[in-house]
Design a protein around this motif. Structure first.
Motif: not given
Length: 140
Positions: A59-65, A76-77, A100-103, A111-117
């Motif tokens: 399924g869907e997995v969120t990848v965050s910094l 967060l840049p 790219i999501g909100g911080t 944390r900030v979302r960067v990718w959705v996998m």
């Protein structure tokens, strides 16, 4: 005549009780969302730069910094990052979409979302991450 005066008092007491219950509920919801229900690291973390094997569900997995910050800021840049994912034998490579999501910052932990996998098959995926993270504290 006495019932005319008790109706406004009942309305005032009811509205005050509703306000107090709403404020307590809001506080509890914010606390639970920030500390209990937040699963930003549900499947593990990979240091940047670095690699690790992570067990991912289908399924869907969120990848965050995820990093530590000092002071306060508006966001967060996201530095230029490279993510390479190797699927287990017999599974298709996951589809990565930059999103790219909100911080979110709690106690200097940002944390900030960067990718959705999109993962087609559950299993252990080898993740390798690299990027320009010299100014970040313990990036992962």
């Amino acid at each position: 005549m006495n019932s005319r005066r008790s109706a406004p008092r009942v309305a005032i007491v009811t509205s005050i009780c509703t306000l107090v219950i709403g404020a307590v509920g809001l506080f509890v919801m914010v606390f639970l969302n920030a500390f209990v229900l937040d699963e930003y690291d549900a499947y593990g973390e990979v240091p940047i730069p670095g690699s690790a094997g992570l067990e991912l569900p289908q399924g869907e997995v969120t990848v965050s910094l995820h990093t530590m910050v000092t002071g306060s800021g508006s966001g967060l840049p996201v530095p230029p990052l490279r993510l390479h994912v190797s699927a287990p034998d017999g599974a298709a490579d996951p589809v990565l979409t930059e999103s790219i999501g909100g911080t979110t910052t709690v106690n200097n932990d940002a944390r900030v979302r960067v990718w959705v996998m999109q993962v087609s098959t559950a299993g252990v995926y080898e993740m390798s991450v690299d990027g320009q993270v010299q100014g970040y504290i313990n990036p992962r």
